[in-house]
Design an enzyme around this catalytic site. Structure first.
Site, PDB file in Angstrom:
ATOM      1  N   LYS A  86       0.633  -1.317  -0.031  1.00 20.07           N
ATOM      2  CA  LYS A  86      -0.053   0.157   0.159  1.00 20.07           C
ATOM      3  C   LYS A  86       0.636   1.180  -0.116  1.00 20.07           C
ATOM      4  O   LYS A  86       1.961   1.289   0.562  1.00 20.07           O
ATOM      5  CB  LYS A  86      -1.027  -0.048   1.107  1.00 20.07           C
ATOM      6  CG  LYS A  86      -2.159  -0.887   0.732  1.00 20.07           C
ATOM      7  CD  LYS A  86      -3.293  -0.842   1.738  1.00 20.07           C
ATOM      8  CE  LYS A  86      -4.466  -1.829   1.373  1.00 20.07           C
ATOM      9  NZ  LYS A  86      -5.720  -1.949   2.299  1.00 20.07           N
ATOM     10  N   ARG A 146      -4.135 -10.436   4.669  1.00 25.82           N
ATOM     11  CA  ARG A 146      -4.476 -10.292   2.978  1.00 25.82           C
ATOM     12  C   ARG A 146      -3.432  -9.536   2.402  1.00 25.82           C
ATOM     13  O   ARG A 146      -2.910  -8.416   2.393  1.00 25.82           O
ATOM     14  CB  ARG A 146      -5.829  -9.366   3.120  1.00 25.82           C
ATOM     15  CG  ARG A 146      -6.213  -9.531   1.647  1.00 25.82           C
ATOM     16  CD  ARG A 146      -7.631  -8.587   1.415  1.00 25.82           C
ATOM     17  NE  ARG A 146      -8.238  -8.697  -0.038  1.00 25.82           N
ATOM     18  CZ  ARG A 146      -7.744  -7.983  -1.057  1.00 25.82           C
ATOM     19  NH1 ARG A 146      -6.816  -7.001  -0.803  1.00 25.82           N
ATOM     20  NH2 ARG A 146      -8.381  -7.995  -1.992  1.00 25.82           N
TER      21      ARG A 146
END
Length: 271
Positions: free
Chosen positions: A216, A250
């Site tokens: 991210k 995840r």
């Protein structure tokens, strides 16, 4: 020690989208998606999260028909192809979730925590599915436009407690519900770091915490790395989350995270 069950589960990301921030367009073909999913499973993924609509910042909505066209063939192929991993559908839409479950999915990952389509909770209850409820400020198109909180951890905790109560009231057994603080979904880099730093406060809710930090942008801001070179940062953030109480992770890169978490689990007792 090798015979003991791991105190964590890894959710492998399988985006069948043209515009996801990290791997958009790579697995649009059903056979390519199936091959990648089986690779994720071999690497240690206990859950395969199939998504046909990008939730990256600024993403545009996808029509139901197009989302169905992307995800259903992949889930059918996984169900017929001998996969032993749990199949998750990453969607906010009831018709997509219903078709995915009919095709073999047993887990619903809803980034709106049943706010977009409250009837989705009824499907999860009626079909005895697992689910994950995530915190997101606004929607993907607008969530990164000056996000503000009085206290990000307290606000996210209150939201997750409220959505957990809603899901239980809809008939979903509490043991079927997992919670996700939504790292990167309507949060600044500082918000994300504060959530990771105080993750034990969210773990105190008493439900398994799912963490999605893979590749991210806030990791890129910290390290200066581009999206394809954030593996080390991803591993560090996930190991820190594990020590604070997260149990489901995840990620795109399953094998290295499995090794990192295995070492962490052997070194520190999971909360």
């Amino acid at each position: 020690m090798r015979g003991m069950p791991a105190p964590f589960r890894i959710m492998g990301v399988l985006n069948v989208t043209p515009d996801s921030f990290s791997d958009g367009g790579q697995y649009l073909d059903a056979q390519a998606a199936l091959a990648h999913a089986l690779e994720l499973e071999r690497d240690g993924a206990a859950i395969l999260d199939v998504g046909g609509e990008s939730t990256r910042p600024g993403a545009e909505p996808v029509a139901v028909e197009e989302e169905l066209r992307r995800v259903v063939p992949v889930i059918e192929a996984l169900s017929a192809g001998g996969s032993r991993a749990q199949i998750s559908i990453d969607t906010i839409k009831l018709p997509v979730a219903r078709a995915a479950v009919d095709a073999g999915a047993t887990y619903v990952n809803d980034v709106t925590a049943f706010r977009h389509d409250p009837e989705l909770a009824g499907l999860v209850a009626d079909r005895d599915l697992d689910c994950c409820l995530m915190h997101m400020l606004g929607e993907p198109r607008t969530m990164q436009q000056s996000p503000h909180y009085d206290d990000v951890v307290s606000d996210v905790k209150a939201f997750l407690e409220e959505r957990l109560a809603f899901a239980v009231a809809a008939g979903i057994p509490e043991e079927r519900i997992q919670l996700d603080p939504g790292i990167g979904f309507g949060k600044t880099a500082d918000h994300n770091l504060e959530l990771l730093r105080r993750l034990d406060e969210l773990a105190a809710i008493g439900r398994p915490l799912l963490i999605g930090v893979s590749r991210k942008s806030f990791l890129g801001r910290i390290t200066g790395r581009e999206v394809g070179d954030r593996l080390a940062a991803t591993l560090a953030a996930n190991v820190l989350a594990f020590t604070k109480g997260a149990t489901i992770f995840r990620v795109h890169d399953v094998a290295p995270l499995r090794d990192a978490l295995t070492v962490a689990a052997a070194t520190v007792r999971a909360p």
